[in-house]
Design a protein around this motif. Structure first.
Motif, short mmCIF file in Angstrom:
data_model
loop_
_atom_site.label_atom_id
_atom_site.label_comp_id
_atom_site.label_asym_id
_atom_site.label_seq_id
_atom_site.Cartn_x
_atom_site.Cartn_y
_atom_site.Cartn_z
N LYS A 59 0.91 -1.29 -0.05
CA LYS A 59 0.05 0.07 -0.04
C LYS A 59 0.84 1.11 -0.13
O LYS A 59 0.56 2.14 -0.87
N GLY A 60 1.87 1.27 0.96
CA GLY A 60 2.77 2.48 0.83
C GLY A 60 3.42 2.64 -0.24
O GLY A 60 3.35 3.90 -0.77
N ALA A 61 4.02 1.65 -0.91
CA ALA A 61 4.93 1.94 -2.08
C ALA A 61 3.74 2.39 -3.35
O ALA A 61 4.21 3.26 -3.86
N SER A 62 2.67 1.76 -3.54
CA SER A 62 1.56 2.20 -4.41
C SER A 62 1.41 3.56 -4.20
O SER A 62 0.95 4.30 -5.27
N GLY A 63 1.31 4.04 -2.77
CA GLY A 63 0.68 5.26 -2.50
C GLY A 63 1.67 6.35 -3.25
O GLY A 63 1.52 7.33 -3.73
N PHE A 67 -0.30 4.98 -7.60
CA PHE A 67 -1.44 4.06 -8.21
C PHE A 67 -2.65 3.68 -7.45
O PHE A 67 -2.81 3.14 -6.39
N THR A 68 -3.64 4.76 -7.46
CA THR A 68 -4.62 4.87 -6.47
C THR A 68 -5.45 3.48 -6.31
O THR A 68 -5.79 3.04 -5.22
N PRO A 69 -5.71 2.86 -7.48
CA PRO A 69 -6.48 1.68 -7.35
C PRO A 69 -5.87 0.53 -6.48
O PRO A 69 -6.48 -0.26 -5.94
N THR A 74 -5.35 -2.62 -1.37
CA THR A 74 -4.63 -3.17 -0.62
C THR A 74 -4.74 -2.54 0.98
O THR A 74 -4.59 -3.12 1.97
N HIS A 75 -5.35 -1.29 1.03
CA HIS A 75 -5.63 -0.66 2.21
C HIS A 75 -6.99 -1.45 2.85
O HIS A 75 -6.74 -1.87 4.03
N ALA A 76 -7.71 -1.91 2.00
CA ALA A 76 -8.82 -2.72 2.47
C ALA A 76 -8.26 -4.12 3.08
O ALA A 76 -8.75 -4.59 4.15
N LEU A 81 -6.46 -7.60 7.56
CA LEU A 81 -5.46 -8.52 8.17
C LEU A 81 -5.18 -7.68 9.73
O LEU A 81 -4.70 -8.41 10.39
N ASP A 82 -5.04 -6.45 9.68
CA ASP A 82 -5.04 -5.73 11.09
C ASP A 82 -5.78 -6.25 12.02
O ASP A 82 -5.44 -6.58 13.03
N ARG A 83 -7.07 -6.43 11.52
CA ARG A 83 -8.19 -6.84 12.49
C ARG A 83 -7.89 -8.37 12.87
O ARG A 83 -8.18 -8.82 14.10
#
Lengths: 721, 141
Positions: A59-63, A67-69, A74-76, A81-83
């Motif tokens: 997510k970080g690298a794509s941000g 590359f928004t999509p 990956t954020h979701a 995964l965090d949960r």
């Protein structure tokens, strides 16, 4: 590049894009493999942490790249995964399915990025299903929560010298207090990527993160100095109760930070006062993959859709979340590697020429000491060349695990589709073979695995009825066997229906009634073009175009495939491939006036045979060799050469083969052994029967290299000429 | 006015031309290694500075009688869609410019050559040049 790209691609492009792609493809592979492991083993907290980190850095690298999509999706996934990581929800099959779908989608997106296209895939559907999973969260299962510990026995190495932070009186007191109260005091040495912009920002980010875990006492050089200066890193004095490893990982997640080393920090005073501080969980470590020197791959047209080929570094299996051994690797562009091999190849050819010149000189001026000197130098050069060649070849060796790793997913999906229960067992993933072989072996293997899943393993009901475990097993094994690598694909399914195969071969006119075929021979009939026994055509194993294509692909690599099957017990496909495809030892043979090269790795022996001992059985020439029948092929007939004017009484036979498959080649003369560099015959001539490639001899002439695999297969499969 | 630059060569009694942009180099005939089971028009392979490239015999490809190798025989190394191969000819004659206007489509009954290999016929003075369609020479039928 189209103009649309600018919309998707924010800041730094160009060379960063290649870094990004390599890294992301690696992360996504890791994510995929981890998910499969998660499915198998259930909630292993270390594993989930790894998965979370992969998603997070993706997510970080794509941000950063804009590359928004990819960021959205990956954020979701990261949230989910965090949960999971916090133990608020449990692993479910549904969740794994969705997350695997996420990896597929991201892969597809990355492929578009790689082709410099705009990302057209949406992410909404998957994001929604992930959100749904999030909301359906179950009550925290307290028992599931395992405390993660990183207990290392090692001490900080003696070479570590605490940095002089030139602490103020106040700061020193804080450190001493912390020591006194048993808190951890650490020195973090952070290194930044050489061309990092805004170094101060990284420092500030690190401090922010660290503040979440403890207290930052001092940073050197100061943020202001970093902003102005050329420093390529900084050191932080930091108080925390967290394990050192956790701290290190937290900081490593910041982009452009290449390595973080962490040491327990002892001020001179505290060392005196408290000599036995037990901070033994701290180990100075630098993660291997972050330290890897990365070289960018220039904008050469890449082989399409091969993201799996990216990790040249052996995948480290995600164990308990600790990175254990330090691997010093360097990523090198494959084009440069190939160039190196070509140069070595040219040198081998030139050396062969030198040797020839030396021999010619010797026959003319045998008494001249200078000629002897030349020949001695030649011998020495030869040894050096051998070493050089071996070293270069070793550079190209890649573990076959990089290919195997994509199959667990394939088998899982296929098993689901067919309603079978199948375990895939991987063995010998560390077996190394040439990069060129690894690149092309994937497709034939995939085909054989699909075949095992679709045709080999029976349905659970059938298995139960046969008194077998409901779970079918497909095993993929690789090991070195002399100069070859053997790859075994075996299943514990029903075995091949030999009667049916024979019947089909008869009706299709592939064999005739009189032929005596062993079980093995019958099994090998399925490699004939157009052969198919499947009653129903499925979208998994296709329509009988498979096996002959597999055979051909392997023959093209100078290898071969064989089957053994036992009714009710299962089927094993054995693939044998040469270890390398670039430079080989060859035996030169002469047939009429043409010279051919036989790869020495497949030569078993050479014989002188009386012509009268050669018998013809069913159109095939044979000779008795130590009580066994050796099938023969005359190269002169095979290659359409004219008959010799005078028949010699004795002929040379070169016995070639792999394993128990042997064959004799009838030739006119043996011309000695030589090192040859394999060259392709090009696109126009690459599929000729019996010819694997070409090479250039010392005299500059082109010589063809025999394809022993296909010659053997000819004899194994086609009993008729 | 658009014009084409051609390398012209002779084969039997005919004169042919190929687009100069496709020609990589022209070499004398080196030892040629026959390739068994290759298409008949592939004479064999040669070593072109460390690369192995196929050589096509145009006379065999066009079903013409094959002339003996002479001092003038050459191999024209051409590049078609990133693939390199040689065509063996009796002699290379010249490099010339030809107006696009003076190129005519191939006649229905071509001069003893299968029309799929012909891009057109060019006229220069009294001479007739058969312009080759290189894409079809290798592969095809």
């Amino acid at each position: 590049m189209s103009q649309d790209d600018d919309k998707n691609q924010g800041v730094e492009l160009g060379e960063f894009l290649d870094f990004y792609l390599l890294d992301s493809q690696e992360q996504i592979e890791r994510l995929g493999a981890g998910l499969l492991q998660l499915e198998k083993e259930g909630g292993n907290i270390g594993l989930i942490n790894d998965l979370f980190r992969s998603a997070h850095s993706l997510k970080g690298a794509s941000g950063t790249m804009g590359f928004t999509p990819i960021v959205e999706i990956t954020h979701a996934a990261e949230d989910l995964l965090d949960r999971l990581r916090q133990g608020k929800i449990d692993v479910s099959l549904e969740m794994i399915d969705v997350l695997l779908a996420v990896t597929d989608r991201v892969k597809a997106m990355l492929e578009q990025v790689e082709k410099r296209q705009e990302i057209t895939y949406g992410s909404e559907d998957l994001v929604n299903s992930m959100k749904a999973l999030l909301n359906g969260e179950t009550a925290p299962a307290a028992s599931e929560k395992t405390e993660q510990t990183f207990a290392h026995e090692e001490e900080a190495p003696a070479s570590f010298v605490p940095l002089d932070f030139s602490l103020s009186e106040q700061e020193r007191e804080k450190v001493n207090d912390a020591h006194g109260m048993g808190h951890g005091v650490f020195e973090l040495d952070v290194k930044l990527a050489p061309n990092t912009l805004m170094k101060a920002v990284r420092a500030v980010m690190s401090i922010q993160r660290l503040e979440g875990m403890g207290k930052v006492i001092k940073i050197l050089p100061s943020v202001e100095e970093l902003e102005a200066g050329q420093a390529d890193g900084f050191s932080v004095l930091f108080l925390s109760d967290e394990p050192g490893e956790e701290i290190r990982k937290e900081v490593l997640e910041i982009t452009d930070i290449t390595s973080v080393a962490i040491f327990p920090y002892l001020t001179p005073e505290s060392a005196v006062k408290e000599p036995n501080i037990s901070n033994n969980e701290i180990v100075p470590q630098e993660t291997a993959n972050h330290e890897t020197v990365k070289q960018s791959i220039p904008d050469v047209p890449k082989e399409k859709s091969k993201p799996a080929a990216a990790p040249a570094v052996p995948e480290q299996p995600p164990t308990n979340g600790e990175s254990s051994t330090q691997v010093h690797t360097i990523r090198v562009d494959t084009v440069r590697m190939d160039n190196l091999i070509n140069l070595v190849g040219e040198m081998v050819i030139t050396r062969t020429r030198l040797v020839q010149i030396g021999l010619d000189l010797k026959s003319q001026y045998s008494t001249d000491p200078m000629v002897n000197n030349l020949n001695e130098a030649n011998v020495y050069l030869g040894r050096l060349m051998n070493d050089l060649q071996e070293s270069v070849m070793r550079l190209r060796m890649v573990a076959i695990g990089t290919v195997f790793n994509r199959f667990p997913r394939l088998v899982r999906d296929l098993a689901k589709k067919t309603g079978k229960e199948i375990d895939l067992v991987l063995k010998g993933e560390d077996t190394e073979l040439d990069k060129t072989v690894v690149e092309v072996i994937g497709d034939p293997l995939m085909h054989l695995i699909r075949n095992s899943v679709d045709h080999g393993i029976e349905s659970p009901e059938e298995r139960r009825a046969a008194g077998k475990p409901v779970h079918g097993t497909v095993t993929l094994d690789a090991y070195h066997d002399g100069n070859h690598i053997a790859i075994l694909i075996s299943d514990d399914g029903g075995g091949l229906d030999l009667d049916k195969i024979k019947k089909i071969a008869l009706t299709k006119g592939l064999i005739n009634e009189r032929e005596e075929l062993s079980e093995n021979d019958i099994a090998n009939l399925i490699f004939l073009p157009g052969f198919s026994t499947a009653d129903k055509v499925t979208d998994i194993s296709g329509r009988g175009v498979g096996m002959d294509v597999v055979k051909k692909a392997l023959n093209n690599l100078g290898g071969m495939v064989d089957i053994t099957t036992r009714k009710g017990k299962g089927t094993t496909f054995t693939i044998r491939l040469p270890l390398t495809l670039a430079i080989i030892q060859a035996l030169l043979v002469e047939v009429r006036d043409e010279i051919y090269a036989v790869p020495l790795s497949s030569v078993l022996e050479t014989l002188l045979v009386n012509r009268s001992d050669i018998k013809t059985v069913g159109g095939l020439q044979m000779v008795q060799l130590r009580g066994n029948t050796l099938p023969l092929i005359s190269l002169q007939e095979k290659f359409g050469l004219p008959d010799a004017e005078t028949l010699q009484n004795e002929v040379f036979v070169v016995v070639v083969g792999f394993g128990d498959k042997v064959l004799g080649l009838i030739v006119d003369e043996l011309r000695g052994q030589q090192e040859v560099v394999i060259k392709s015959l090009g696109d126009f001539l690459n599929n000729l029967p019996g010819i694997a490639g070409a090479t250039i001899l010392g005299d500059g002439k082109v010589t063809l290299i025999l394809d022993i695999g296909s010659l053997l297969q000819d004899v194994l499969v086609t009993r008729k000429i | 006015m658009a014009e084409e630059q051609l390398v012209t060569f002779s084969l039997g009694s005919e004169e042919f031309g190929v687009d100069i942009m496709r020609v990589q180099e022209i070499i004398r005939i080196p030892p040629i290694t026959r390739v068994p089971n290759a298409p008949v028009y592939v004479e064999g392979v040669i070593n072109l500075r460390g690369n192995v490239i196929p050589v096509v015999s145009l006379s065999t490809r066009f079903g013409m009688t094959r002339a003996e190798e002479t001092e003038l025989s050459r191999i024209i190394v051409v590049q078609v869609q990133a693939k390199v191969f040689g065509i063996r000819v009796d002699a290379v004659t010249e490099v010339l410019h030809l107006d696009s206007d003076s190129i005519e489509p191939p006649p229905p009954i071509a001069v003893g050559v299968d029309s799929q290999f012909i891009r057109g016929v060019g006229k220069t003075g009294e001479r007739l040049l058969i312009l080759l369609e290189l894409d079809q020479i290798m592969g095809g039928d």
